[in-house]
Design an enzyme around this catalytic site. Structure first.
Site, short mmCIF file in Angstrom:
data_model
loop_
_atom_site.label_atom_id
_atom_site.label_comp_id
_atom_site.label_asym_id
_atom_site.label_seq_id
_atom_site.Cartn_x
_atom_site.Cartn_y
_atom_site.Cartn_z
N ASP A 157 -15.14 1.01 10.98
CA ASP A 157 -15.47 0.82 9.55
C ASP A 157 -15.66 -0.25 9.06
O ASP A 157 -15.20 -0.67 8.32
CB ASP A 157 -14.34 1.79 8.96
N LYS A 181 0.78 -1.11 0.02
CA LYS A 181 0.01 0.06 -0.05
C LYS A 181 1.13 1.39 0.01
O LYS A 181 1.31 1.46 1.09
CB LYS A 181 -0.79 -0.24 1.23
#
Length: 339
Positions: free
Chosen positions: A120, A28
């Site tokens: 989340d 990432k």
């Protein structure tokens, strides 16, 4: 493989590479701008994940920080629950739902015991390996919760999985925040569509919840009238008329498939409680009767051991034979990353 997306205005590249030992890792890569520095979500995710070691939490191998980029090196997991459900529409095999939910609760119990909230939960943030392992991922919104509690932002959790207390403006929440999302995901895995798929805004989302679970009152939810956005008069006329006919529609009426699985309806109702303090904890849910058919050895596994290390535990065949890239909004996602 390379894809590029934005998180909080920052360009993020996700690369999958093969190491010398043959293992795949996901990189990432966050492009940094000198005047803005490192995005706080990346710092938060990296700092939390470095201390979490569990089979049901995505593993962060390393962090590489240069002047131009911040690179998080994750284990590679080939799909997520969103894509898995898209591949198998109409609801998943009941045995597979049970295994996925058990793993989700196992991972959540681990982080909740360490006073960490994910904040989340949604299908895109639950990675699924080729062997069926489910892993919590994307901790960009996660927070370490101190005791006594502080107040947090109410701009957390993707809309479809956001609990009514947060929708009503509460910023004083605990692990019960994540447990509402668990209930929504549980129902979605069984029925094949989202439990509360709001299409407009927060008010629309609240109406969908109240039409199923009933409009809260001080009797059913102490303190609800003091929440910033609680305005019963703002409910649509249609919602008010329907609520006059029935105060609460049981989950089994709206989600018929729950009734065909032993103890599923009762467990879902324990998660989907409007009053936050009434929601079942992850640790308690692991011992619910819904899981009584699983091998007892699963409750004795070390943190880093997969449930599939138990020989009798395996996924059942699902319908469908091709993976489709997830293109649904799934509740107006803020970002969609894959590790």
């Amino acid at each position: 493989m390379l894809c590029v997306f934005r998180v909080n205005g920052k360009l993020v590249a996700l690369k999958v590479i093969r190491l010398v030992n043959g293992k795949l890792v996901a990189l990432k890569v966050i492009r940094l701008q000198e005047e803005e520095g490192t995005p706080f979500t990346a710092i938060r995710e990296a700092s939390l994940l470095k201390g979490l070691k569990h089979a049901n939490i995505v593993l962060l191998h390393d962090i590489i920080h240069t002047k131009e980029t911040l690179t998080l090196v994750f284990e590679y997991v080939h799909t997520d629950l969103c894509q898995y459900m898209d591949k198998h529409p109409g609801g998943l095999h009941p045995d597979n739902v049970r295994l996925f939910l058990f793993q989700l609760l196992r991972g959540l119990s681990y982080i909740h015991q360490r006073y960490i909230l994910h904040r989340d939960l949604k299908p895109q943030n639950l990675l699924i390996s080729d062997t069926g392992e489910l892993k919590l991922a994307d901790f960009g919104l996660a927070r370490a919760k101190s005791v006594p509690s502080h107040t947090y932002s109410n701009e957390v959790v993707t809309l479809w999985y956001r609990p009514p207390d947060v929708l009503l403006g509460s910023t004083d929440y605990s692990t019960c925040l994540d447990m509402w999302g668990v209930g929504c995901i549980f129902v979605e895995m069984i029925q094949g569509v989202a439990a509360f798929p709001g299409m407009k805004d927060i008010q629309d989302q609240l109406e969908r919840i109240f039409l199923v679970l009933g409009t809260p009152s001080e009797e059913t939810w102490p303190g609800v009238h003091s929440l910033p956005h609680f305005k019963p008069e703002s409910l649509s006329c249609v919602c008010v008329m329907l609520l006059a006919l029935y105060s609460c529609v049981f989950i089994s009426v709206c989600v018929g498939r729950l009734g065909y699985v032993d103890h599923a309806e009762e467990l879902a109702s324990r998660f989907l409680q409007c009053f936050p303090k009434n929601r079942l904890s992850a640790q308690a849910a692991l011992h619910h009767e819904y899981f009584s058919h699983l091998p007892p050895r699963l409750w004795e596994l070390p943190d880093m051991s997969s449930i599939f290390s138990v020989p009798t535990v395996k996924l059942q065949p699902e319908s469908g034979d091709s993976i489709q890239v997830c293109s649904k909004s799934h509740g107006k996602a803020t970002s969609n990353s894959k590790h």
